[in-house]
Design a protein around this motif. Structure first.
Motif, PDB file in Angstrom:
ATOM      1  N   PRO A 111      49.166  38.431  64.916  1.00  0.00           N
ATOM      2  CA  PRO A 111      48.418  38.220  63.673  1.00  0.00           C
ATOM      3  C   PRO A 111      47.172  37.377  63.896  1.00  0.00           C
ATOM      4  N   SER A 112      46.075  37.808  63.291  1.00  0.00           N
ATOM      5  CA  SER A 112      44.827  37.053  63.404  1.00  0.00           C
ATOM      6  C   SER A 112      44.904  35.773  62.582  1.00  0.00           C
ATOM      7  N   LYS A 113      44.142  34.771  63.003  1.00  0.00           N
ATOM      8  CA  LYS A 113      44.159  33.471  62.347  1.00  0.00           C
ATOM      9  C   LYS A 113      43.264  33.468  61.118  1.00  0.00           C
ATOM     10  N   ARG A 114      43.710  32.765  60.064  1.00  0.00           N
ATOM     11  CA  ARG A 114      42.949  32.682  58.818  1.00  0.00           C
ATOM     12  C   ARG A 114      42.529  31.239  58.541  1.00  0.00           C
ATOM     13  N   GLU A 115      41.510  31.097  57.726  1.00  0.00           N
ATOM     14  CA  GLU A 115      41.075  29.785  57.255  1.00  0.00           C
ATOM     15  C   GLU A 115      41.554  29.603  55.818  1.00  0.00           C
ATOM     16  N   TYR A 116      42.131  28.448  55.518  1.00  0.00           N
ATOM     17  CA  TYR A 116      42.669  28.182  54.189  1.00  0.00           C
ATOM     18  C   TYR A 116      41.908  27.037  53.518  1.00  0.00           C
ATOM     19  N   ASN A 117      41.968  27.025  52.204  1.00  0.00           N
ATOM     20  CA  ASN A 117      41.298  25.996  51.420  1.00  0.00           C
ATOM     21  C   ASN A 117      42.108  24.700  51.468  1.00  0.00           C
ATOM     22  N   ILE A 118      41.557  23.662  52.093  1.00  0.00           N
ATOM     23  CA  ILE A 118      42.231  22.365  52.210  1.00  0.00           C
ATOM     24  C   ILE A 118      41.457  21.328  51.396  1.00  0.00           C
ATOM     25  N   GLN A 119      42.164  20.665  50.474  1.00  0.00           N
ATOM     26  CA  GLN A 119      41.550  19.634  49.635  1.00  0.00           C
ATOM     27  C   GLN A 119      42.187  18.281  49.929  1.00  0.00           C
ATOM     28  N   ARG A 120      41.379  17.236  49.952  1.00  0.00           N
ATOM     29  CA  ARG A 120      41.881  15.888  50.209  1.00  0.00           C
ATOM     30  C   ARG A 120      41.784  15.057  48.930  1.00  0.00           C
ATOM     31  N   VAL A 121      42.926  14.506  48.539  1.00  0.00           N
ATOM     32  CA  VAL A 121      43.010  13.723  47.304  1.00  0.00           C
ATOM     33  C   VAL A 121      43.535  12.334  47.647  1.00  0.00           C
ATOM     34  N   ASN A 122      42.766  11.305  47.311  1.00  0.00           N
ATOM     35  CA  ASN A 122      43.172   9.925  47.599  1.00  0.00           C
ATOM     36  C   ASN A 122      43.419   9.160  46.299  1.00  0.00           C
ATOM     37  N   GLY A 123      44.083   8.026  46.417  1.00  0.00           N
ATOM     38  CA  GLY A 123      44.341   7.184  45.253  1.00  0.00           C
ATOM     39  C   GLY A 123      45.552   7.611  44.447  1.00  0.00           C
ATOM     40  N   ILE A 124      46.449   8.402  45.023  1.00  0.00           N
ATOM     41  CA  ILE A 124      47.652   8.824  44.315  1.00  0.00           C
ATOM     42  C   ILE A 124      48.644   7.668  44.261  1.00  0.00           C
ATOM     43  N   ALA A 125      49.249   7.426  43.087  1.00  0.00           N
ATOM     44  CA  ALA A 125      50.191   6.315  42.898  1.00  0.00           C
ATOM     45  C   ALA A 125      51.409   6.467  43.811  1.00  0.00           C
ATOM     46  N   LYS A 126      51.934   5.326  44.306  1.00  0.00           N
ATOM     47  CA  LYS A 126      53.091   5.341  45.197  1.00  0.00           C
ATOM     48  C   LYS A 126      54.308   5.991  44.536  1.00  0.00           C
ATOM     49  N   LYS A 127      54.444   5.854  43.218  1.00  0.00           N
ATOM     50  CA  LYS A 127      55.584   6.425  42.512  1.00  0.00           C
ATOM     51  C   LYS A 127      55.595   7.944  42.648  1.00  0.00           C
ATOM     52  N   ILE A 128      54.389   8.526  42.610  1.00  0.00           N
ATOM     53  CA  ILE A 128      54.298   9.978  42.737  1.00  0.00           C
ATOM     54  C   ILE A 128      54.544  10.395  44.186  1.00  0.00           C
ATOM     55  N   MET A 129      54.047   9.584  45.122  1.00  0.00           N
ATOM     56  CA  MET A 129      54.230   9.894  46.532  1.00  0.00           C
ATOM     57  C   MET A 129      55.675   9.708  46.983  1.00  0.00           C
ATOM     58  N   ASN A 130      56.447   8.905  46.264  1.00  0.00           N
ATOM     59  CA  ASN A 130      57.849   8.645  46.623  1.00  0.00           C
ATOM     60  C   ASN A 130      58.754   8.955  45.428  1.00  0.00           C
ATOM     61  N   PRO A 131      59.101  10.223  45.209  1.00  0.00           N
ATOM     62  CA  PRO A 131      59.912  10.611  44.057  1.00  0.00           C
ATOM     63  C   PRO A 131      61.331  10.062  44.136  1.00  0.00           C
ATOM     64  N   ASP A 132      61.985  10.076  42.991  1.00  0.00           N
ATOM     65  CA  ASP A 132      63.365   9.593  42.871  1.00  0.00           C
ATOM     66  C   ASP A 132      64.276  10.407  43.792  1.00  0.00           C
ATOM     67  N   PRO A 133      65.166   9.738  44.561  1.00  0.00           N
ATOM     68  CA  PRO A 133      66.098  10.454  45.449  1.00  0.00           C
ATOM     69  C   PRO A 133      66.952  11.479  44.714  1.00  0.00           C
ATOM     70  N   LYS A 134      67.295  11.203  43.448  1.00  0.00           N
ATOM     71  CA  LYS A 134      68.083  12.162  42.670  1.00  0.00           C
ATOM     72  C   LYS A 134      67.292  13.445  42.427  1.00  0.00           C
ATOM     73  N   ASP A 135      65.995  13.284  42.173  1.00  0.00           N
ATOM     74  CA  ASP A 135      65.150  14.460  41.970  1.00  0.00           C
ATOM     75  C   ASP A 135      65.027  15.268  43.269  1.00  0.00           C
ATOM     76  N   ILE A 136      64.925  14.537  44.380  1.00  0.00           N
ATOM     77  CA  ILE A 136      64.826  15.205  45.672  1.00  0.00           C
ATOM     78  C   ILE A 136      66.087  16.012  45.948  1.00  0.00           C
ATOM     79  N   GLU A 137      67.251  15.453  45.650  1.00  0.00           N
ATOM     80  CA  GLU A 137      68.509  16.157  45.892  1.00  0.00           C
ATOM     81  C   GLU A 137      68.636  17.377  44.993  1.00  0.00           C
ATOM     82  N   ARG A 138      68.223  17.233  43.741  1.00  0.00           N
ATOM     83  CA  ARG A 138      68.276  18.390  42.834  1.00  0.00           C
ATOM     84  C   ARG A 138      67.357  19.502  43.324  1.00  0.00           C
ATOM     85  N   ALA A 139      66.174  19.136  43.766  1.00  0.00           N
ATOM     86  CA  ALA A 139      65.231  20.130  44.281  1.00  0.00           C
ATOM     87  C   ALA A 139      65.775  20.798  45.533  1.00  0.00           C
ATOM     88  N   ARG A 140      66.496  20.031  46.343  1.00  0.00           N
ATOM     89  CA  ARG A 140      67.087  20.594  47.551  1.00  0.00           C
ATOM     90  C   ARG A 140      68.147  21.633  47.206  1.00  0.00           C
TER      91      ARG A 140
END
Length: 296
Positions: A111-140
């Protein structure tokens, strides 16, 4: 032998001039790789699809032939149809092998290689970056449930009859795009997003069997899966409701669900995804596939 080789190379060059290069039609080009295909016409195949990352390939050979992708045996229908796909970042050089009796045809596919749209977002709150373990388990657990139905290998061949868009809405998200949050790469987007109001009808892009309907998954909300056969599935996310139930046979173009904003969604839209087993495919490329019934 050199005259025969030159003949094969000339036929392959003619084929490339007649057929768009982004599509693979091994009916003629296979000659140059293995002359057994000329001695045994049962080894000739049609192979449709773009040989690139994220693509679904659909092939047709003589019924009764065996087909392998590297060492993996592919399911071949009684009509001679088979399929396989390439993942988002796949750069592997595959060996596609068609066997008829004691003879075989081997073709390299990378397969030939493709270029994808990559966006960089800074300043995201730690709470969003580290979700609740219960939510992680449910998503799993949600992911495990979806994975189970995507791992089935049904006999139907609806994947080979072409696909249509499940929504007429404006495309707002594409396959392969990715965001980097505070320097940490997020998961790539593996579907097509269509804008639409809550309640807008969703059509089946191809016929198949409904294998999953869950109205309240953690991330994806209302989630519906349709099995198109041979490991090819469509998954629809963030739905506000389903018009079908598990076990239903659906036709291409049939209304099957309603657009919503359930789960972790920022607004009403449809997220349509296509898989070949665990391989996540680009629905935009899937929409380009022809109906293999037109290839005899």
């Amino acid at each position: 032998m050199s005259k025969t080789r030159n003949l094969f190379q000339g036929m392959e060059k003619l084929c490339r001039n007649l057929i768009p290069n982004k599509y693979a039609l091994l009916l003629v080009s296979a000659f140059g790789f293995n002359q057994l295909s000329l001695a045994n016409p049962d080894l000739l195949i049609d192979l449709q699809g773009e040989i690139t990352q994220g693509s679904l390939m659909v092939g047709k050979t003589q019924p009764g032939n065996s087909v392998h992708l590297d060492d993996r045996a592919l399911k071949v229908s009684r009509h001679g149809l088979f399929t396989f796909g390439f993942s988002r970042d796949d750069e592997h050089n595959y060996q596609l092998k068609i066997t008829s009796g004691n003879e075989e045809l081997v073709k390299s596919l990378q397969p030939s290689k493709r270029e994808y749209n990559i966006q960089r977002v800074n300043g995201i709150a730690k709470k969003i970056m580290n979700p609740d373990p219960k939510d992680i388990e449910r998503a799993r657990q949600d992911s495990k449930q979806i994975g189970q139905v995507r791992n089935q290998e049904a006999d139907n061949i609806d994947f080979a009859h072409g696909f249509i868009a499940p929504s007429k809405g404006r495309v707002t998200g594409v396959y392969g795009s990715q965001r980097v949050y505070n320097g940490k790469p997020g998961n790539p987007h593996y579907g097509i997003d269509y804008a639409g109001k809550t309640g807008t009808l969703v059509q089946a892009p191809a016929a198949g069997v409904v294998t999953l309907w869950v109205p309240d998954m953690f991330y994806s909300g209302g989630t519906l899966v349709i099995d198109h056969g041979h490991g090819v599935t469509s998954t629809f996310l963030h739905l506000s409701g389903s018009l079908v139930k598990e076990g239903d046979n659906v036709l291409q173009g049939q209304n099957v669900a309603k657009i919503g904003s359930t789960g972790r969604s920022t607004g009403p839209h449809l997220d349509w995804r296509v898989n070949w087993f665990k391989v996540r495919l680009d629905p935009a490329l899937v929409l380009k596939l022809p109906n293999m019934q037109t290839f005899k």
